[in-house]
Design a protein around this motif. Structure first.
Motif, mmCIF file in Angstrom:
data_model
loop_
_atom_site.group_PDB
_atom_site.id
_atom_site.type_symbol
_atom_site.label_atom_id
_atom_site.label_comp_id
_atom_site.label_asym_id
_atom_site.label_seq_id
_atom_site.Cartn_x
_atom_site.Cartn_y
_atom_site.Cartn_z
ATOM 1 N N LEU A 169 65.386 56.293 66.399
ATOM 2 C CA LEU A 169 64.755 57.520 65.946
ATOM 3 C C LEU A 169 64.883 58.647 66.963
ATOM 4 O O LEU A 169 65.098 59.807 66.592
ATOM 5 C CB LEU A 169 63.274 57.251 65.635
ATOM 6 N N ALA A 170 64.755 58.330 68.227
ATOM 7 C CA ALA A 170 64.825 59.381 69.245
ATOM 8 C C ALA A 170 66.164 60.106 69.201
ATOM 9 O O ALA A 170 66.231 61.344 69.270
ATOM 10 C CB ALA A 170 64.577 58.798 70.635
ATOM 11 N N GLU A 171 67.242 59.354 69.046
ATOM 12 C CA GLU A 171 68.564 59.978 68.999
ATOM 13 C C GLU A 171 68.768 60.727 67.686
ATOM 14 O O GLU A 171 69.387 61.797 67.661
ATOM 15 C CB GLU A 171 69.650 58.911 69.171
ATOM 16 N N LEU A 172 68.228 60.186 66.575
ATOM 17 C CA LEU A 172 68.327 60.892 65.299
ATOM 18 C C LEU A 172 67.584 62.227 65.371
ATOM 19 O O LEU A 172 68.089 63.254 64.893
ATOM 20 C CB LEU A 172 67.760 60.026 64.175
ATOM 21 N N LEU A 173 66.417 62.230 65.968
ATOM 22 C CA LEU A 173 65.681 63.479 66.135
ATOM 23 C C LEU A 173 66.457 64.462 67.009
ATOM 24 O O LEU A 173 66.488 65.665 66.740
ATOM 25 C CB LEU A 173 64.302 63.200 66.733
ATOM 26 N N ARG A 174 67.088 63.952 68.051
ATOM 27 C CA ARG A 174 67.882 64.838 68.909
ATOM 28 C C ARG A 174 69.037 65.438 68.120
ATOM 29 O O ARG A 174 69.314 66.643 68.221
ATOM 30 C CB ARG A 174 68.408 64.058 70.123
ATOM 31 N N PHE B 274 61.296 67.144 58.747
ATOM 32 C CA PHE B 274 61.419 66.126 57.710
ATOM 33 C C PHE B 274 61.744 64.777 58.321
ATOM 34 O O PHE B 274 61.183 63.742 57.923
ATOM 35 C CB PHE B 274 62.501 66.526 56.704
ATOM 36 N N VAL B 275 62.641 64.753 59.286
ATOM 37 C CA VAL B 275 62.986 63.499 59.954
ATOM 38 C C VAL B 275 61.788 62.978 60.748
ATOM 39 O O VAL B 275 61.456 61.789 60.693
ATOM 40 C CB VAL B 275 64.210 63.694 60.868
ATOM 41 N N ARG B 276 61.121 63.864 61.459
ATOM 42 C CA ARG B 276 59.985 63.442 62.294
ATOM 43 C C ARG B 276 58.893 62.803 61.464
ATOM 44 O O ARG B 276 58.284 61.807 61.882
ATOM 45 C CB ARG B 276 59.425 64.630 63.080
ATOM 46 N N VAL C 86 60.700 59.587 58.607
ATOM 47 C CA VAL C 86 61.567 58.494 59.038
ATOM 48 C C VAL C 86 60.865 57.713 60.147
ATOM 49 O O VAL C 86 60.335 58.297 61.096
ATOM 50 C CB VAL C 86 62.928 59.032 59.530
ATOM 51 N N THR C 87 60.876 56.399 60.029
ATOM 52 C CA THR C 87 60.268 55.519 61.025
ATOM 53 C C THR C 87 61.340 54.933 61.946
ATOM 54 O O THR C 87 62.542 55.044 61.690
ATOM 55 C CB THR C 87 59.539 54.362 60.332
ATOM 56 N N GLU C 88 60.886 54.274 62.993
ATOM 57 C CA GLU C 88 61.825 53.578 63.887
ATOM 58 C C GLU C 88 62.658 52.567 63.120
ATOM 59 O O GLU C 88 63.867 52.446 63.338
ATOM 60 C CB GLU C 88 61.047 52.875 65.015
ATOM 61 N N GLY D 242 78.319 68.358 62.256
ATOM 62 C CA GLY D 242 77.643 69.238 61.316
ATOM 63 C C GLY D 242 76.711 68.573 60.333
ATOM 64 O O GLY D 242 76.070 69.263 59.532
ATOM 65 N N ALA D 243 76.581 67.237 60.356
ATOM 66 C CA ALA D 243 75.737 66.580 59.350
ATOM 67 C C ALA D 243 75.309 65.187 59.807
ATOM 68 O O ALA D 243 75.954 64.569 60.656
ATOM 69 C CB ALA D 243 76.468 66.482 58.015
ATOM 70 N N VAL D 244 74.212 64.724 59.209
ATOM 71 C CA VAL D 244 73.747 63.354 59.413
ATOM 72 C C VAL D 244 73.342 62.771 58.068
ATOM 73 O O VAL D 244 72.982 63.491 57.139
ATOM 74 C CB VAL D 244 72.550 63.269 60.386
ATOM 75 N N ALA D 245 73.405 61.450 57.966
ATOM 76 C CA ALA D 245 72.876 60.711 56.820
ATOM 77 C C ALA D 245 71.922 59.664 57.373
ATOM 78 O O ALA D 245 72.246 58.967 58.342
ATOM 79 C CB ALA D 245 74.006 60.050 56.023
ATOM 80 N N PHE D 246 70.749 59.551 56.757
ATOM 81 C CA PHE D 246 69.751 58.616 57.272
ATOM 82 C C PHE D 246 69.010 57.975 56.108
ATOM 83 O O PHE D 246 69.031 58.458 54.980
ATOM 84 C CB PHE D 246 68.768 59.325 58.212
ATOM 85 N N GLN D 247 68.340 56.885 56.402
ATOM 86 C CA GLN D 247 67.633 56.125 55.383
ATOM 87 C C GLN D 247 66.177 56.593 55.276
ATOM 88 O O GLN D 247 65.566 57.010 56.249
ATOM 89 C CB GLN D 247 67.668 54.641 55.721
ATOM 90 N N ARG D 248 65.655 56.503 54.063
ATOM 91 C CA ARG D 248 64.282 56.900 53.795
ATOM 92 C C ARG D 248 63.742 56.033 52.667
ATOM 93 O O ARG D 248 64.493 55.527 51.839
ATOM 94 C CB ARG D 248 64.237 58.383 53.396
ATOM 95 N N THR D 249 62.450 55.861 52.648
ATOM 96 C CA THR D 249 61.793 55.197 51.526
ATOM 97 C C THR D 249 60.387 55.744 51.425
ATOM 98 O O THR D 249 59.814 56.174 52.411
ATOM 99 C CB THR D 249 61.767 53.662 51.704
ATOM 100 N N ARG D 250 59.852 55.763 50.190
ATOM 101 C CA ARG D 250 58.483 56.256 50.049
ATOM 102 C C ARG D 250 57.657 55.315 49.185
ATOM 103 O O ARG D 250 56.942 54.479 49.685
ATOM 104 C CB ARG D 250 58.456 57.681 49.493
ATOM 105 N N LYS D 251 57.767 55.427 47.871
ATOM 106 C CA LYS D 251 56.881 54.668 46.998
ATOM 107 C C LYS D 251 57.234 53.191 46.921
ATOM 108 O O LYS D 251 56.387 52.354 46.670
ATOM 109 C CB LYS D 251 56.892 55.278 45.598
ATOM 110 N N THR D 252 58.483 52.849 47.083
ATOM 111 C CA THR D 252 58.890 51.451 47.055
ATOM 112 C C THR D 252 59.582 51.136 48.368
ATOM 113 O O THR D 252 59.854 52.004 49.177
ATOM 114 C CB THR D 252 59.864 51.180 45.891
#
Length: 264
Positions: free
Chosen positions: A10-15, A22-24, A27-29, A40-50
């Motif tokens: 997460l620390a590097e993704l935030l950097r 939104f990332v902070r 997104v969890t560790e 110029g871009a990043v792709a990362f994983q997210r989840t909310r309700k499931t």
């Protein structure tokens, strides 16, 4: 071909995203254990309700296009057994997704946050906690009538608050359990930031500032407790957007979320 690199943590993704809010706050560790980047871009994983993971792609047009080209490889790392999964891209770049894949119906939504309390107002004292278990049927019926697209229902662990019908013109006082005229839920994001959802106002009472009262009161509560409040809304709701902006929220992201069929 521009390289797509894999990142970790997460620390590097935030950097890499300039400490993007939104990332902070979404997104969890664990979710940031693996992510992907190109200039110029990043792709990362997210989840909310499931617990089923989705992929968000953020950045400029060239970078987002490069990461979308790599989506089959990213999908293999996220969940190799799935034939389709949800991908969120900036709304203005949604055509890039359709150019590359078979895309199913999804939704357009916006994410807001604030670290500033709205001004105090005497009406905030009228916003009270409600027992969403004891009053579950009432809350569900209220949402169905006045906000049928609400994505949070009673009994899910959020704290629920409401405004009840005012005192009668005959001088009778408002009593606990009076009919609801507005409700909202205060939960948390995956990264434990307060998250406001299912804001609903009795359609017959609109124009009286009830939405401003309940959102203002809960935003103040969240900022006092945690220093931040977040929320999401469907993009068609211009009235809600104006309300949130007027209360000091910043619209941080405008997403198009689509189930994408991945051919492998």
């Amino acid at each position: 071909m521009t390289a797509v690199l894999t990142g970790h943590g997460l620390a590097e993704l935030l950097r890499r995203t300039g400490d993007h809010p939104f990332v902070r706050w979404e997104v969890t560790e664990e979710l940031a254990d693996t992510w992907w980047t190109t200039p110029g871009a990043v792709a990362f994983q997210r989840t909310r309700k499931t617990m089923r993971r989705t992929v968000n792609v953020m950045g400029d047009e060239r970078g987002v296009a490069t990461l979308l080209d790599a989506l089959p490889q990213i999908a293999d790392e996220v969940d190799p057994a799935r034939k389709a999964f949800s991908v969120s891209v900036p709304q203005h770049l949604e055509p890039l997704l359709r150019e590359r894949y078979r895309v199913l119906d999804g939704g357009d939504w916006e994410w807001f946050h604030t670290t500033t309390s709205p001004p105090a107002d005497p009406s905030h004292d009228l916003v009270r906690p409600i027992d969403d278990v004891a009053r579950a049927d009432e809350v569900r019926a209220f949402l169905e009538a006045h906000s049928p697209t609400a994505d949070t229902g009673p009994g899910g662990g959020e704290r629920w608050f409401g405004l009840e019908a005012p005192a009668g013109h005959d001088g009778s006082e408002r009593l606990p359990g009076s009919p609801l005229v507005a409700v909202a839920a205060l939960g948390t994001t995956r990264a434990d930031a307060p998250h406001l959802s299912s804001v609903a106002v009795d359609g017959r009472q609109r124009g009286r500032g009830l939405g401003r009262t309940i959102v203002g009161a809960l935003t103040r509560l969240a900022v006092v407790e945690a220093g931040v409040c977040t929320l999401g809304m469907y993009s068609h709701n211009d009235v809600a957007r104006r309300l949130y902006l007027s209360l000091g929220y910043e619209q941080v992201c405008a997403w198009s979320s689509r189930p994408v069929v991945i051919g492998r």
